[in-house]
Design an enzyme around this catalytic site. Structure first.
Site, PDB file in Angstrom:
ATOM      1  N   CYS A 143       0.227  -0.844  -0.552  1.00 58.56           N
ATOM      2  CA  CYS A 143       0.202   0.313  -0.412  1.00 58.56           C
ATOM      3  C   CYS A 143       0.930   1.197   0.098  1.00 58.56           C
ATOM      4  CB  CYS A 143      -1.290   0.398   1.144  1.00 58.56           C
ATOM      5  SG  CYS A 143      -1.587   1.595   1.261  1.00 58.56           S
ATOM      6  N   CYS A 152      -0.129   3.796   2.061  1.00 54.61           N
ATOM      7  CA  CYS A 152      -0.361   3.889   3.828  1.00 54.61           C
ATOM      8  C   CYS A 152       1.013   4.270   3.543  1.00 54.61           C
ATOM      9  CB  CYS A 152      -0.420   2.258   4.073  1.00 54.61           C
ATOM     10  SG  CYS A 152      -1.775   1.655   3.379  1.00 54.61           S
ATOM     11  N   ASP A 153       1.907   3.642   3.085  1.00 56.11           N
ATOM     12  CA  ASP A 153       3.830   2.912   3.712  1.00 56.11           C
ATOM     13  C   ASP A 153       4.869   4.540   3.051  1.00 56.11           C
ATOM     14  OD1 ASP A 153       2.784   1.508   5.691  1.00 56.11           O
ATOM     15  OD2 ASP A 153       3.019  -0.024   4.203  1.00 56.11           O
TER      16      ASP A 153
END
Ligand code: FAD
Length: 307
Positions: free
Chosen positions: A133, A136-137
């Protein structure tokens, strides 16, 4: 025990639309999710192919769909569905955590999960340089070199997202050309922070024990093995359906995708399936929403006959 006319399992775009349609038909509807509503849209930065918005952030579109559903009267219930059974009276029993919910209709909208690459080092470095992701990261890799594995829409669009944050994005793809939509490909090819490594598979993810330091690659054409240095590995090599909890029902194909007709009906009366969890060709927000509308309306018609 709680009882509903319709229980929708999964609050992604497919489930939220199905729930909204059923609630607007004046049915008593619960929409269950084991996480925050929005589904995969929460893992998406800009969405540029949802009609009505030239560009919208994934979580924002999720919020708008959630408001449409709850304004129509849908009850959002947190819960991780463990199993679904059907009794002799055609009532469905949904096991969530320590509770059971009964419903006349169930609409399955549990989507899919990113497929693993299945190579050495993937599990060991998951969360320590290996990610599924970018949204997200990605921020953990500011000004660093990262690798994206895959060649479809998700790989290329998330690669573009990473190019905004990182120093360089190397897309490694096992074929000669991308599968992503042409408009996204063109953007990627003209982005000077993106490189492409063709005909190459990643055979191992390596690290220093704490964090990823590189990947081992194999050139399918020349047979050459290499080590490529990288700080992050983002894997986009397809999806597997979230259907393990429905195994006993015999409503999937051999790979676990749920089989429906064009009315979103499974082989069990009163159980519908929508969105990415279905066996279908185009897995997108628009198609999940379309499926949801059909299933929500058909839930109403099924219950009318049920009376
Ligand atoms: P999902 O969105 O996957 O939602 C499923 C929901 O079910 C989840 O909230 C999950 O928590 C819940 N669930 C699963 N199992 C259980 C259980 N046992 N109990 C309770 N709840 C459960 N599409 C586009 O149209 N445009 C894009 O730009 C785009 N970009 C994308 C970028 C990325 C990185 C990814 C991964 C996907 C992208 N997609 C895009 C695809 C799009 O997000 C999906 O097609 C869409 O979200 C599918 O909707 P869905 O409702 O079927 O499932």
């Amino acid at each position: 025990m709680k009882k509903y006319d319709v229980v929708v399992i999964g609050a992604g775009p497919g489930g939220m639309t199905a729930a909204m349609y059923a609630a607007r038909a004046n049915l008593n509807v619960a929409m269950l999710d084991r996480g925050i509503y929005g589904g995969q849209m929460n893992n998406t930065d800009d969405i540029e192919n949802y009609p009505g918005f030239s560009s919208i952030k994934g979580p924002e579109l999720g919020q708008k769909m959630y408001e449409s559903a709850t304004n129509a009267g849908v009850n959002f219930v947190y819960g991780d569905v463990q199993s679904l059974t059907v009794d002799n009276h055609n009532i469905k029993h949904i096991q969530i955590d320590d509770d059971i919910i009964d419903s006349k209709v169930v609409i399955i909208a549990t989507g899919s999960t990113n497929r693993k690459l299945d190579v050495e080092g993937e599990d060991k470095y998951s969360g320590r340089g290996v990610s599924y992701c970018a949204v997200c990261d990605g921020a953990f890799f500011k000004n660093q070199d990262v690798t994206v594995i895959g060649g479809g829409d998700s790989a290329v669009s998330e690669g573009l997202y990473l190019a905004n944050i990182t120093e360089n994005v190397n897309v490694i793809h096992r074929r000669k050309q991308l599968r992503a939509q042409k408009i996204i490909q063109e953007r990627a090819f003209t982005n000077d922070k993106m490189d492409f490594t063709w005909n190459t598979s990643v055979t191992e993810i390596i690290g220093d024990g704490n964090h990823v330091t590189g990947v081992k690659t194999f050139d399918i054409e020349t047979g050459e093995d290499k080590v490529v240095n990288t700080s992050g590995v983002f894997i986009y090599v397809g999806n597997t359906p979230n259907t393990g909890m429905f195994q006993g029902l015999d409503i999937t194909d051999d790979s676990g995708w749920i089989l429906t007709n064009s009315e979103m009906e499974t082989s069990i009366p009163g159980i519908f399936a929508v969105g990415d969890v279905r066996k279908k060709k185009l897995r997108q927000i628009t198609t999940a929403v379309g499926d949801g509308g059909i299933a929500g309306q058909n839930a109403f018609e099924y219950i009318e006959e049920f009376k």
